[in-house]
Scaffold this motif. Structure first.
Motif, PDB file in Angstrom:
ATOM      1  N   ALA A 138       0.832  -1.204   0.000  1.00  0.00           N
ATOM      2  CA  ALA A 138       0.000   0.000   0.000  1.00  0.00           C
ATOM      3  C   ALA A 138       0.866   1.252   0.000  1.00  0.00           C
ATOM      4  O   ALA A 138       0.565   2.226  -0.701  1.00  0.00           O
ATOM      5  CB  ALA A 138      -0.937  -0.005   1.204  1.00  0.00           C
ATOM      6  N   PHE A 142       0.645   3.979  -2.834  1.00  0.00           N
ATOM      7  CA  PHE A 142       0.226   5.313  -2.398  1.00  0.00           C
ATOM      8  C   PHE A 142       1.249   6.348  -2.841  1.00  0.00           C
ATOM      9  O   PHE A 142       0.879   7.441  -3.315  1.00  0.00           O
ATOM     10  CB  PHE A 142       0.054   5.326  -0.873  1.00  0.00           C
ATOM     11  N   ARG A 146       0.353   9.079  -6.099  1.00  0.00           N
ATOM     12  CA  ARG A 146       0.458  10.514  -5.841  1.00  0.00           C
ATOM     13  C   ARG A 146       1.523  11.164  -6.720  1.00  0.00           C
ATOM     14  O   ARG A 146       1.396  12.329  -7.098  1.00  0.00           O
ATOM     15  CB  ARG A 146       0.762  10.771  -4.369  1.00  0.00           C
ATOM     16  N   TYR A 175      -6.169   3.383  -6.190  1.00  0.00           N
ATOM     17  CA  TYR A 175      -6.598   3.702  -4.824  1.00  0.00           C
ATOM     18  C   TYR A 175      -7.447   2.581  -4.230  1.00  0.00           C
ATOM     19  O   TYR A 175      -7.338   2.283  -3.031  1.00  0.00           O
ATOM     20  CB  TYR A 175      -7.362   5.027  -4.795  1.00  0.00           C
ATOM     21  N   ILE A 178      -5.098   0.083  -2.910  1.00  0.00           N
ATOM     22  CA  ILE A 178      -4.459   0.573  -1.686  1.00  0.00           C
ATOM     23  C   ILE A 178      -5.394   0.383  -0.494  1.00  0.00           C
ATOM     24  O   ILE A 178      -4.991  -0.093   0.577  1.00  0.00           O
ATOM     25  CB  ILE A 178      -4.075   2.058  -1.839  1.00  0.00           C
ATOM     26  N   VAL A 179      -6.649   0.773  -0.671  1.00  0.00           N
ATOM     27  CA  VAL A 179      -7.631   0.623   0.400  1.00  0.00           C
ATOM     28  C   VAL A 179      -7.774  -0.840   0.796  1.00  0.00           C
ATOM     29  O   VAL A 179      -7.777  -1.191   1.988  1.00  0.00           O
ATOM     30  CB  VAL A 179      -8.987   1.219  -0.024  1.00  0.00           C
ATOM     31  N   LYS A 211      -5.576   8.462   6.146  1.00  0.00           N
ATOM     32  CA  LYS A 211      -4.903   9.445   5.297  1.00  0.00           C
ATOM     33  C   LYS A 211      -5.212   9.201   3.826  1.00  0.00           C
ATOM     34  O   LYS A 211      -5.423  10.155   3.061  1.00  0.00           O
ATOM     35  CB  LYS A 211      -3.393   9.372   5.538  1.00  0.00           C
ATOM     36  N   VAL A 212      -5.266   7.962   3.416  1.00  0.00           N
ATOM     37  CA  VAL A 212      -5.592   7.628   2.029  1.00  0.00           C
ATOM     38  C   VAL A 212      -6.986   8.142   1.671  1.00  0.00           C
ATOM     39  O   VAL A 212      -7.203   8.716   0.590  1.00  0.00           O
ATOM     40  CB  VAL A 212      -5.480   6.110   1.800  1.00  0.00           C
ATOM     41  N   TYR A 213      -7.952   7.965   2.566  1.00  0.00           N
ATOM     42  CA  TYR A 213      -9.299   8.480   2.303  1.00  0.00           C
ATOM     43  C   TYR A 213      -9.284   9.998   2.113  1.00  0.00           C
ATOM     44  O   TYR A 213     -10.007  10.547   1.268  1.00  0.00           O
ATOM     45  CB  TYR A 213     -10.244   8.110   3.440  1.00  0.00           C
TER      46      TYR A 213
END
Length: 497
Positions: A138, A142, A146, A175, A178-179, A211-213
């Motif tokens: 992840a 991530f 980005r 994403y 990642i989630v 943080k991802v959200y």
């Protein structure tokens, strides 16, 4: 104390092949993956190998800092450089090495995940190892999404040239992966990793998912529904009744003294040799460390190159002027006091060298701090409910800690009140500014400005308005990768070979 040994990890990191076709041939003197992964100890070594890639020179020991920090304006850059002019070329070596480093990390992780369920050993260890692997993958994606936007999404090991040439996945799909990885990591990981300090924990997965959200709510997805998910997730780790502390079962809290997050060097090395005088080591893997990338200056350990490469790096006057004159964090971030033994008005001091040579430093890198999560909770609360008491309490917890100047309580920075936080938009500006004060020089602010669509505004404030164009929100896909795949990979908008 840093107990994770990385010498073996460094060796193992080169055993697993990269997604780059040019790296698919394994050296003849290394261990074949087919002859490995037979026992619990093999997977323990494999995890250290993956961590070793994250710590290595292509990523957090050196190269990645040039593409997540130097362009932000935290540092004063010479005119004409990619970092000052923001004119990245498609063959830039720093960008290309960072791309390759992340895919080396991901392929190490994928190889282990593909095999770990086929080997029997105790559930506690297996869950800790699997959870750590999901978290590390992840982190890789991530960072990549980005930096580059659409990227190839490899979820299984690359074992042939054909598998190396996947098309880029849509940003939303990256994403989503990642989630999924962080949700699995959060389920599998224990609160305290049995493999010791510096390893990934449940709190790291919980916090990073929040943080991802937040990032999914911003540019480029602009999925406003993610603010609710971010707030729910961050409340699982940050105590809204007392934001300076975590909720059970976690044990995080803000360091009482901001300077204890970083090493203190009382005398700079003025030549290429000679150990600097250390006033006080940082409290590494301490109560604010949700996830730190660990380094140690000793034989048999992975050490960091980056601190000495930043040793004489001047901070910009723009950054200097963001702080109130009596904000303690200004003096911890940069030298600004007459007579300071480090000298130089704006010399960056958060990551001063601790070793004798350019790759002999043991400063940990703070990938995720609890203060970061507190400020993200304040931001998410404001986006969902407006500038409530909860939002103000969170941002003020960070400001209260900043008033403790080595045991002397200062008046600045004062708490924000509803007078300053009179609207959602006003609070947005306050929390983004606070993130700059708290997290500058830590590789966070550039991505904050991009996700909040404030990058052009910040560059203008820095006196760099001519450097902005929409393309700089992403880096160029390395041209070598496009060439290797015979055009399967598509260059990001605005970049030409």
């Amino acid at each position: 104390m840093k107990k994770v040994i990385y010498a073996i990890a460094t060796l193992f990191a080169i055993l697993i092949t990269s997604c780059n076709k040019t790296l698919l041939e394994s050296p003849s003197n290394t261990i074949s993956p087919e002859n490995f992964y037979k026992s619990k100890s093999d997977f323990e070594l494999a995890n250290l190998g993956a961590i070793g890639v994250l710590q290595g020179g292509s990523l957090y020991a050196w190269y990645i800092h040039y593409v997540i920090e130097h362009q932000s304006g935290d540092f004063s850059q010479p005119a004409g450089t990619s970092w000052s002019e923001l004119n990245w070329l498609t063959d830039d070596g720093f960008v290309a090495t960072t791309w390759t480093g992340h895919y080396n990390l991901i392929n190490n992780v994928n190889t282990s995940l593909d095999k770990i369920d086929g080997v029997n050993f105790d559930k506690e260890s297996k869950d800790a190892l699997k959870g750590e692997l999901y978290f590390l993958r992840a982190v890789g994606y991530f960072n990549l999404v980005r930096m580059f936007g659409k990227v190839p999404l490899h979820l299984h090991a690359t074992v042939s040239p054909n598998e190396a040439s996947l098309k880029q996945s849509e940003i939303k799909d990256v994403y989503a992966a990642i989630v999924s990885d962080l949700q699995q990591a959060e389920t599998l990981l224990p609160v305290s990793n049995p493999y010791g300090p510096g390893r990934v924990t449940k709190g790291a997965a919980t916090g990073l998912l929040g943080k991802v959200y937040v990032f999914m709510a911003g540019w480029p997805l602009n999925d406003a529904a993610k603010w609710n998910e971010a707030l729910t997730q961050l409340k699982k780790i940050v105590n809204v009744a007392n934001p300076s502390m975590s909720v059970a079962p976690f044990n995080y809290h803000l360091e009482a003294d901001y300077q204890d997050l970083f090493w203190h060097v009382t005398q700079l090395r003025t030549t290429g040799t000679g150990l600097p005088t250390i006033a006080k080591p940082a409290n590494e893997n301490g109560p604010e460390a949700v996830f730190e990338i660990n380094y140690k200056r000793a034989a048999g350990y992975y050490s960091a190159i980056f601190p000495s490469s930043l040793m004489y790096q001047p901070c910009s006057f723009w950054l200097f002027n963001q702080f109130e004159s009596n904000d303690y964090r200004q003096g911890v971030t940069m030298v600004n006091t007459p007579g300071d033994p480090l000298g130089g008005v704006t010399l960056q001091r958060k990551f001063q060298a601790t070793g004798n040579t350019w790759n002999d430093n043991e400063n940990n890198w703070p990938y995720l701090r609890f203060a970061d999560l507190i400020l993200l909770l304040a931001e998410a609360e404001n986006e969902v409910n407006g500038p409530t008491a909860t939002a103000l309490d969170a941002i003020n917890a960070v400001r209260k800690r900043a008033r403790n100047a080595a045991g002397v309580i200062r008046l600045a920075p004062a708490n924000y009140t509803s007078t300053e936080a009179f609207s959602k938009d006003a609070f947005r500006k306050l929390v983004l500014h606070e993130r700059t004060l708290e997290l500058s020089c830590e590789g966070q602010t550039w991505f904050d400005w991009i996700r909040t669509n404030t990058l052009k505004e910040v560059l203008t404030a820095q006196g760099r308005p001519g450097t902005y164009s929409d393309k700089i929100r992403l880096y160029p896909i390395p041209q070598a990768e496009i060439d290797i795949t015979k055009g399967v990979l598509i260059q990001n908008d605005g970049y030409a070979h």
